[in-house]
Design an enzyme around this catalytic site. Structure first.
Site, short mmCIF file in Angstrom:
data_model
loop_
_atom_site.label_atom_id
_atom_site.label_comp_id
_atom_site.label_asym_id
_atom_site.label_seq_id
_atom_site.Cartn_x
_atom_site.Cartn_y
_atom_site.Cartn_z
N THR A 59 -6.78 -6.53 3.38
CA THR A 59 -6.53 -7.76 2.62
C THR A 59 -6.89 -8.98 3.45
OG1 THR A 59 -4.24 -7.65 3.34
CG2 THR A 59 -4.71 -6.83 1.15
N THR A 60 -6.43 -9.01 4.68
CA THR A 60 -6.73 -10.16 5.54
C THR A 60 -8.24 -10.25 5.75
OG1 THR A 60 -4.67 -9.60 6.66
CG2 THR A 60 -5.99 -11.34 7.62
N ASP A 114 0.20 1.04 3.72
CA ASP A 114 -1.15 0.86 4.25
C ASP A 114 -1.70 2.21 4.70
OD1 ASP A 114 -0.97 -1.79 3.77
OD2 ASP A 114 -1.14 -2.46 5.85
N ASP A 157 1.44 -8.79 7.59
CA ASP A 157 0.65 -8.21 6.52
C ASP A 157 0.07 -9.33 5.65
OD1 ASP A 157 0.03 -5.57 5.12
OD2 ASP A 157 0.80 -6.80 3.49
#
Ligand SMILES: Nc1ncnc2c1ncn2[C@@H]1O[C@H](COP(=O)(O)OP(=O)(O)O)[C@@H](O)[C@H]1O
Ligand SMILES: [Mg+2]
Length: 498
Positions: free
Chosen positions: A97-98, A393, A64
């Site tokens: 996010t990534t 998520d 994550d």
């Protein structure tokens, strides 16, 4: 240092450092890009895990992006800005996010090339801003509306968010739970729908398997019934939520009362017993059959309550008491003196159950049907933690779709289409159609819409906005002025450990 009439003028404290122009810019870009490179390999279902060991030796294993960045102790200010981007992405939309960090890293990489060609940062920023706006416009244009009753599609969105998150065969089970949980808490406000992830309580308990993770219609308290003589199950419970101790503070006594003979001791104990009995009588008279207390409950009070057939638990977390207040409609009582029957909350069932090696209290079918919990189970603690992150998520993306019911296809499909439309590029994509993306398992280009790799528009929109924003912010900086670091503290004089 500046010079005026050959006199050096110091405007900064001694020891401050200053880094200007190209050096500052390149330093910032490199630092930010390093952060983006670190998380890059965690992207997508084929993403690798990172193992992080903190200074105390605690290990976190995750793929994550937000968690990786959170655990890294990043020092460089520009790198910190990228970490911030991941955080806001996580707070605002709960996924991507990534993506946002990698996108920002790529924008900075391109900017570096442009800077080399002598393009001014403000020109680059203007271009990025335009491209970002255009990308969001196209995004909304190509996105597909979703009917919120279409649980199959919502489940696919949830599954896409959990792909590659080491849930294995439990992914679908988790997706089902996520969609159902959001369905329970969703509210209509005007013309739009809202759902607050905070209304869904996540409780983790080691033991059993991921497939034993369950949706509970109420609140779970990680405490047990305080006295063996008390009932373990109460139907149609009337609940007193106390933020006051059912005990007499010992310190108060010893200061006020001097005991010189056994009779005095006895009368003092009688007095204490009477006070306790009065407290319990007061609660019982109000009609409470369950007492959930944030503070302590004295043994004498416990046995009086047991005699009255009251189920009680003590030292419950403040946040849980607040949750219980919302769920049961009960008022949190801080002073027993002014406790009324109308302060009590209600629940269809309050029951202590054995979960793993522990006992927990379930407050189910509460007055407010919007109160739901998910009890997360997995064999190992690390698995439970990663399962919780995955579930968050999944819940977030379903909520994103509830708030804005538009989706796009993932697997790189939407990004490629945006790139193609923004500059005419992406030959393979062009010939294979709008939603062609990469099937990460076979390596082939396929239709991601058909594959059910679906993502909320909200996640992509936000990732684009924040990537553009942070890249521009970093590019605009041409001067880094840093205060001198305080000298290291001599051993033994540092701040006390936390
Ligand atoms: N089954 C799949 N096939 C191809 N790509 C997928 C699949 N599931 C998810 N993805 C892609 O993985 C990316 C998200 O990866 P993830 O590691 O969750 O990063 P982020 O932190 O950005 O959400 C998205 O671009 C998404 O489209
Ligand atoms: Mg994701």
């Amino acid at each position: 240092m500046s010079y005026l009439a050959n006199q050096p003028i110091l405007i900064l404290k001694e020891g401050s450092s200053r880094n200007r122009g190209k050096d500052a810019q390149r330093g910032n870009i490199s630092a930010a890009r390093i952060v983006s490179e670190v998380v890059k390999t965690t992207l997508g279902p084929r993403g690798m895990d990172k193992m992080m060991v903190d200074s105390l030796g605690d290990v976190t294993i995750t793929s994550d992006g937000a968690t990786v960045l959170d655990e890294l102790d990043v020092q460089h200010p520009a790198a910190k800005m990228l970490v911030e981007v991941a955080k806001t992405q996580d707070d605002e939309v709960g996924d991507g996010t990534t993506t946002s960090v990698v996108l920002a890293g790529e924008l900075l990489k391109r900017a570096e090339l442009l800077l080399d060609q002598g393009v001014h940062p403000t020109v680059i920023n203007a271009g990025y801003k335009k491209a970002g706006e255009k990308a969001k416009e196209i995004l909304n244009e190509i996105s597909k509306p979703v009917d919120l009753k279409d649980t199959e599609t919502l489940k696919k969105v949830a599954m896409t968010a959990m792909h590659g998150k080491s849930l294995g065969g439990a992914t679908e089970h988790f997706a089902k739970i996520a969609v159902e949980a959001v369905n329970r808490v969703v509210e209509k406000r005007g013309d739009s729908f809202v759902a607050d992830i905070d209304n869904i309580q996540l409780v983790k308990k080691e033991g059993k398997s991921l497939l034993d993770t369950e949706l509970v219609n109420g609140v779970i308290i990680d405490k047990e019934v305080v006295h063996p003589g008390m009932p373990k199950r109460m139907e149609k419970a009337r609940i007193a939520l106390l933020d006051t101790a059912l005990e007499i503070e010992k310190t108060e006594f010893s200061a006020e009362i001097k005991i010189s003979n056994p009779q005095q001791m006895q009368s003092f104990l009688d007095e204490e017993t009477k006070l306790m009995k009065d407290m319990v009588d007061k609660i019982a008279e109000a009609g409470a059959s369950v007492v959930l207390c944030q503070k302590g409950i004295d043994e004498i009070a416990q046995s009086f309550m047991a005699k009255q057939g009251i189920l009680a638990a003590r030292r419950i977390k403040k946040s849980d008491i607040e949750k219980l207040s919302r769920a049961t409609g009960g008022r949190i009582i801080t002073n027993l003196e002014d406790m009324k029957a109308s302060d009590l909350g209600g629940a269809g069932l309050v029951e202590e159950r054995k979960i793993g090696d522990d006992k927990m209290i379930f407050v189910e079918d509460a007055k407010d049907p919007k109160s739901v919990s998910i009890l997360i189970r997995a064999g190992l603690e690390r698995m439970v933690d990663e399962a919780e992150r995955s579930l968050k998520d999944a819940l977030s993306v379903v909520i994103d779709v509830v708030k804005k019911n538009k989706i796009v296809a993932g697997g790189g499909a939407v990004e490629t289409e945006l790139a193609k439309r923004i500059r005419d590029y992406g030959a393979a994509h062009e010939t294979k159609g709008l939603w062609s993306g990469i099937n990460v398992y076979t390596g082939e280009i396929t239709d991601m819409m058909k594959e059910g790799v679906l993502e909320p528009v909200k996640v992509k929109e936000h990732a684009i906005s924040s990537a553009v924003e942070v890249a521009s912010m970093i590019l605009r900086i041409d001067d880094i002025i840093a205060a001198a670091k305080p000298p290291p503290m001599p051993k033994g004089q540092g701040p006390p450990p936390e």
